[in-house]
Write an enzyme that holds these catalytic residues in place. Structure first.
Site, PDB file in Angstrom:
ATOM      1  N   ASP A   9       0.882  -1.155   0.000  1.00  0.00           N
ATOM      2  CA  ASP A   9       0.000   0.000   0.000  1.00  0.00           C
ATOM      3  C   ASP A   9       0.931   1.220   0.000  1.00  0.00           C
ATOM      4  O   ASP A   9       2.116   1.103   0.321  1.00  0.00           O
ATOM      5  CB  ASP A   9      -0.874  -0.034   1.269  1.00  0.00           C
ATOM      6  CG  ASP A   9      -1.688   1.224   1.442  1.00  0.00           C
ATOM      7  OD1 ASP A   9      -2.272   1.693   0.447  1.00  0.00           O
ATOM      8  OD2 ASP A   9      -1.738   1.759   2.569  1.00  0.00           O
ATOM      9  N   ASP A  11      -0.165   5.081   0.863  1.00  0.00           N
ATOM     10  CA  ASP A  11      -0.450   6.047   1.933  1.00  0.00           C
ATOM     11  C   ASP A  11      -0.407   5.357   3.296  1.00  0.00           C
ATOM     12  O   ASP A  11      -1.236   4.490   3.582  1.00  0.00           O
ATOM     13  CB  ASP A  11      -1.842   6.658   1.738  1.00  0.00           C
ATOM     14  CG  ASP A  11      -1.936   7.510   0.479  1.00  0.00           C
ATOM     15  OD1 ASP A  11      -1.022   8.314   0.248  1.00  0.00           O
ATOM     16  OD2 ASP A  11      -2.920   7.375  -0.270  1.00  0.00           O
TER      17      ASP A  11
HETATM   18  C1  BG6 Z   1      -5.905   5.780  -0.209  1.00  0.00           C
HETATM   19  C2  BG6 Z   1      -6.003   6.501   1.111  1.00  0.00           C
HETATM   20  O1  BG6 Z   1      -4.608   5.331  -0.395  1.00  0.00           O
HETATM   21  O2  BG6 Z   1      -6.253   6.663  -1.279  1.00  0.00           O
HETATM   22  C3  BG6 Z   1      -7.371   7.123   1.265  1.00  0.00           C
HETATM   23  O3  BG6 Z   1      -5.776   5.573   2.153  1.00  0.00           O
HETATM   24  C4  BG6 Z   1      -7.683   8.027   0.079  1.00  0.00           C
HETATM   25  O4  BG6 Z   1      -7.404   7.864   2.469  1.00  0.00           O
HETATM   26  C5  BG6 Z   1      -7.555   7.212  -1.205  1.00  0.00           C
HETATM   27  O5  BG6 Z   1      -8.988   8.559   0.180  1.00  0.00           O
HETATM   28  C6  BG6 Z   1      -7.840   8.037  -2.456  1.00  0.00           C
HETATM   29  O6  BG6 Z   1      -6.826   8.986  -2.628  1.00  0.00           O
HETATM   30  P1  BG6 Z   1      -6.882  10.183  -3.663  1.00  0.00           P
HETATM   31  O7  BG6 Z   1      -5.467  10.708  -3.639  1.00  0.00           O
HETATM   32  O8  BG6 Z   1      -7.249   9.614  -4.992  1.00  0.00           O
HETATM   33  O9  BG6 Z   1      -7.878  11.167  -3.162  1.00  0.00           O
HETATM   34 MG    MG Z   2      -2.853   3.114   3.605  1.00  0.00          MG
END
Ligand code: BG6
Ligand code: MG
Length: 216
Positions: A9, A11
């Protein structure tokens, strides 16, 4: 060796961008007079942008407050705040333990992938300077179902041409652990706070990642 691939993963695992998602949602929620806190935020980890906003609206009993178009505009606003934060990120923001772990995995001939539902994943990996370390990066725009659905992990396994049973997934979110297990893979959890499904190995931080000990 049973393990042929490791799927990360992004984030909250490769870097601490999860805190910026939190801050951006907090700013937007405050502007809209909606309750938002760390507990609600835990439920958004691994969940797509729109699905995250739906959860915030649901917990505030405000599902019907905005039209679809208004919601699109508001999540775009959240994204602009988030993108401003991640502009400041550099290779120094890669979490401790990640680079040595990647190095060991590559030396052992394993394939590496990133399973992030974030549409900012490409930009963030480039800012961190590690985009070229991975054999496959899932395209969030093509993934139909957010975690806990296993779709993104199965897509990575397919992209790497490795059977799911030979993959290890690493996640910081409960939804992510559920997705890895539903894909039939081994799960390493990093500081997962809600634990309706236990990972196979649970660590407090990426610093505890130990290739020799954990990957068989
Ligand atoms: C995930 C995060 O990796 O990505 C979420 O854990 C986030 O919190 C999701 O909402 C979508 O991300 P983005 O950058 O497309 O808004
Ligand atoms: Mg994550």
């Amino acid at each position: 060796m049973k393990t042929k691939a490791i799927i990360f993963d992004l984030d909250g695992v490769l870097t601490d961008s999860a805190k910026y998602h939190y801050l951006a949602w907090k700013t937007l929620s405050e502007e809209l007079g909606l309750t938002f806190n760390k507990e609600i935020n835990e439920r958004l980890k691994g969940v797509s942008r729109m699905d995250s906003f739906q959860i915030i609206l649901e917990v505030n009993h405000a599902e019907d407050r905005f039209s679809v178009q208004e919601k699109e505009k508001l999540i775009e606003k959240k994204n602009r705040i988030y993108v401003d934060y991640i502009k400041t990120m550099t290779p120094d923001d890669i979490l401790p333990g990640i680079l040595p772990f990647i190095g060991h995995a590559k030396k052992a001939g394993l394939k590496l992938a990133v399973a992030s539902v974030s549409k900012n994943a490409g930009a963030l990996l480039s800012a961190l300077g590690i985009a070229d370390q991975f054999d496959y990066i899932a395209d969030a725009a093509k993934i139909k179902k957010s975690k806990p659905d296993p779709e993104i992990f199965l897509d990575c396994a397919q992209g790497l041409r490795v059977e799911p049973e030979n993959c290890v997934g690493i996640e910081d979110a409960q939804a992510g652990i559920e997705a890895i297990k539903a894909a039939g893979m081994q799960a390493i959890g990093i500081h997962v706070t809600i634990t309706s499904q236990e990972p196979d190995i649970h660590l407090q931080s990426t610093e505890e990642l130990d290739f020799e000990q954990m990957i068989r």
